[in-house]
Design a protein around this motif. Structure first.
Motif, PDB file in Angstrom:
ATOM      1  N   GLN A  13       0.837  -1.201   0.000  1.00  0.00           N
ATOM      2  CA  GLN A  13       0.000   0.000   0.000  1.00  0.00           C
ATOM      3  C   GLN A  13       0.871   1.251   0.000  1.00  0.00           C
ATOM      4  O   GLN A  13       2.024   1.224   0.467  1.00  0.00           O
ATOM      5  CB  GLN A  13      -0.909   0.003   1.224  1.00  0.00           C
ATOM      6  CG  GLN A  13      -1.965  -1.072   1.203  1.00  0.00           C
ATOM      7  CD  GLN A  13      -2.953  -0.931   2.343  1.00  0.00           C
ATOM      8  OE1 GLN A  13      -2.695  -0.268   3.338  1.00  0.00           O
ATOM      9  NE2 GLN A  13      -4.114  -1.563   2.200  1.00  0.00           N
ATOM     10  N   PRO A  14       0.341   2.345  -0.506  1.00  0.00           N
ATOM     11  CA  PRO A  14       1.094   3.618  -0.444  1.00  0.00           C
ATOM     12  C   PRO A  14       1.496   3.928   0.992  1.00  0.00           C
ATOM     13  O   PRO A  14       0.724   3.745   1.931  1.00  0.00           O
ATOM     14  CB  PRO A  14       0.081   4.633  -0.977  1.00  0.00           C
ATOM     15  CG  PRO A  14      -0.799   3.843  -1.892  1.00  0.00           C
ATOM     16  CD  PRO A  14      -0.936   2.490  -1.241  1.00  0.00           C
ATOM     17  N   SER A  85       8.221   4.662   2.482  1.00  0.00           N
ATOM     18  CA  SER A  85       7.295   5.709   2.021  1.00  0.00           C
ATOM     19  C   SER A  85       6.965   5.535   0.541  1.00  0.00           C
ATOM     20  O   SER A  85       7.013   6.491  -0.247  1.00  0.00           O
ATOM     21  CB  SER A  85       7.905   7.090   2.267  1.00  0.00           C
ATOM     22  OG  SER A  85       8.202   7.277   3.632  1.00  0.00           O
ATOM     23  N   LYS A  87       5.265   5.121  -3.051  1.00  0.00           N
ATOM     24  CA  LYS A  87       4.219   5.858  -3.751  1.00  0.00           C
ATOM     25  C   LYS A  87       3.754   5.054  -4.958  1.00  0.00           C
ATOM     26  O   LYS A  87       4.508   4.238  -5.481  1.00  0.00           O
ATOM     27  CB  LYS A  87       4.777   7.200  -4.242  1.00  0.00           C
ATOM     28  CG  LYS A  87       5.398   8.062  -3.165  1.00  0.00           C
ATOM     29  CD  LYS A  87       6.038   9.305  -3.771  1.00  0.00           C
ATOM     30  CE  LYS A  87       6.702  10.164  -2.720  1.00  0.00           C
ATOM     31  NZ  LYS A  87       7.328  11.378  -3.317  1.00  0.00           N
ATOM     32  N   PRO A  88       2.542   5.282  -5.436  1.00  0.00           N
ATOM     33  CA  PRO A  88       2.085   4.561  -6.635  1.00  0.00           C
ATOM     34  C   PRO A  88       3.040   4.722  -7.818  1.00  0.00           C
ATOM     35  O   PRO A  88       3.206   3.780  -8.605  1.00  0.00           O
ATOM     36  CB  PRO A  88       0.723   5.211  -6.912  1.00  0.00           C
ATOM     37  CG  PRO A  88       0.238   5.631  -5.569  1.00  0.00           C
ATOM     38  CD  PRO A  88       1.463   6.086  -4.837  1.00  0.00           C
ATOM     39  N   GLU A  89       3.693   5.858  -7.915  1.00  0.00           N
ATOM     40  CA  GLU A  89       4.617   6.077  -9.033  1.00  0.00           C
ATOM     41  C   GLU A  89       5.919   5.274  -8.910  1.00  0.00           C
ATOM     42  O   GLU A  89       6.738   5.278  -9.828  1.00  0.00           O
ATOM     43  CB  GLU A  89       4.936   7.561  -9.215  1.00  0.00           C
ATOM     44  CG  GLU A  89       5.378   8.268  -7.952  1.00  0.00           C
ATOM     45  CD  GLU A  89       4.243   9.006  -7.256  1.00  0.00           C
ATOM     46  OE1 GLU A  89       3.122   8.429  -7.145  1.00  0.00           O
ATOM     47  OE2 GLU A  89       4.482  10.140  -6.798  1.00  0.00           O
ATOM     48  N   ASP A  90       6.100   4.588  -7.778  1.00  0.00           N
ATOM     49  CA  ASP A  90       7.251   3.681  -7.638  1.00  0.00           C
ATOM     50  C   ASP A  90       6.959   2.312  -8.262  1.00  0.00           C
ATOM     51  O   ASP A  90       7.852   1.455  -8.322  1.00  0.00           O
ATOM     52  CB  ASP A  90       7.617   3.487  -6.166  1.00  0.00           C
ATOM     53  CG  ASP A  90       8.117   4.763  -5.513  1.00  0.00           C
ATOM     54  OD1 ASP A  90       7.709   5.028  -4.361  1.00  0.00           O
ATOM     55  OD2 ASP A  90       8.909   5.477  -6.150  1.00  0.00           O
ATOM     56  N   THR A  91       5.736   2.087  -8.700  1.00  0.00           N
ATOM     57  CA  THR A  91       5.369   0.825  -9.324  1.00  0.00           C
ATOM     58  C   THR A  91       6.196   0.593 -10.578  1.00  0.00           C
ATOM     59  O   THR A  91       6.243   1.445 -11.473  1.00  0.00           O
ATOM     60  CB  THR A  91       3.878   0.816  -9.690  1.00  0.00           C
ATOM     61  OG1 THR A  91       3.106   0.882  -8.479  1.00  0.00           O
ATOM     62  CG2 THR A  91       3.502  -0.440 -10.459  1.00  0.00           C
ATOM     63  N   VAL A 120       2.665  -0.637  -6.063  1.00  0.00           N
ATOM     64  CA  VAL A 120       2.226   0.184  -4.935  1.00  0.00           C
ATOM     65  C   VAL A 120       0.806   0.646  -5.240  1.00  0.00           C
ATOM     66  O   VAL A 120       0.578   1.468  -6.141  1.00  0.00           O
ATOM     67  CB  VAL A 120       3.154   1.388  -4.712  1.00  0.00           C
ATOM     68  CG1 VAL A 120       2.706   2.160  -3.464  1.00  0.00           C
ATOM     69  CG2 VAL A 120       4.599   0.951  -4.605  1.00  0.00           C
ATOM     70  N   SER A 121      -0.134   0.107  -4.488  1.00  0.00           N
ATOM     71  CA  SER A 121      -1.540   0.389  -4.768  1.00  0.00           C
ATOM     72  C   SER A 121      -2.376   0.102  -3.532  1.00  0.00           C
ATOM     73  O   SER A 121      -2.065  -0.792  -2.752  1.00  0.00           O
ATOM     74  CB  SER A 121      -2.026  -0.478  -5.937  1.00  0.00           C
ATOM     75  OG  SER A 121      -3.412  -0.305  -6.133  1.00  0.00           O
ATOM     76  N   SER A 122      -3.461   0.870  -3.382  1.00  0.00           N
ATOM     77  CA  SER A 122      -4.392   0.615  -2.293  1.00  0.00           C
ATOM     78  C   SER A 122      -5.521  -0.280  -2.771  1.00  0.00           C
ATOM     79  O   SER A 122      -6.423  -0.618  -1.986  1.00  0.00           O
ATOM     80  CB  SER A 122      -4.929   1.934  -1.751  1.00  0.00           C
ATOM     81  OG  SER A 122      -5.502   2.694  -2.798  1.00  0.00           O
TER      82      SER A 122
END
Length: 122
Positions: A13-14, A85, A87-91, A120-122
């Protein structure tokens, strides 16, 4: 020829954390400069972090500085990437790379692993 195998990817998760590992096959591991790269769908491969041989000097991409930490354990022939920490953009698919010549954050390393997916996602 050195071979690299990554592990530790997954879904997080983020705001969460993951630690990636990359194990090498060579007993000359301590002579190699190491790096982590990543590639998101539809994007170019980009450098994340690198670490030198003796002294373990590190360098980071601006997008991850302060959140990610690269380290190495030569006795275990392993390089790590601690990611906090997130973030979705780290996917992306994360790759480790190695070379006997210092390449810093250039993408011209001559040995690459097969990659491990980080989502990285909720």
């Amino acid at each position: 020829q050195l071979q690299l195998v990554e592990s530790g990817g997954g879904l997080v998760q983020p705001g969460g954390s993951l630690r990636l590992s990359c194990v090498a096959s060579s007993f000359a591991f301590d002579a190699y400069y190491l790096a982590w790269f990543r590639q998101a769908p539809g994007k170019e491969r980009e450098a994340v972090a690198c670490i030198s041989t003796i002294g373990g000097r590190t360098k980071y991409a601006d997008s991850v500085r302060g959140r990610f930490t690269i380290s190495r354990d030569d006795a275990k022939r392993t390089v790590y990437l601690q990611m906090n920490s997130l973030k979705p953009e780290d996917t992306a698919v994360y790759y480790c790379a190695a070379d006997r010549i210092e390449k810093l954050l250039l993408s011209t390393y001559n040995v690459w692993g097969q990659g491990t997916q980080v989502t990285v996602s909720s």
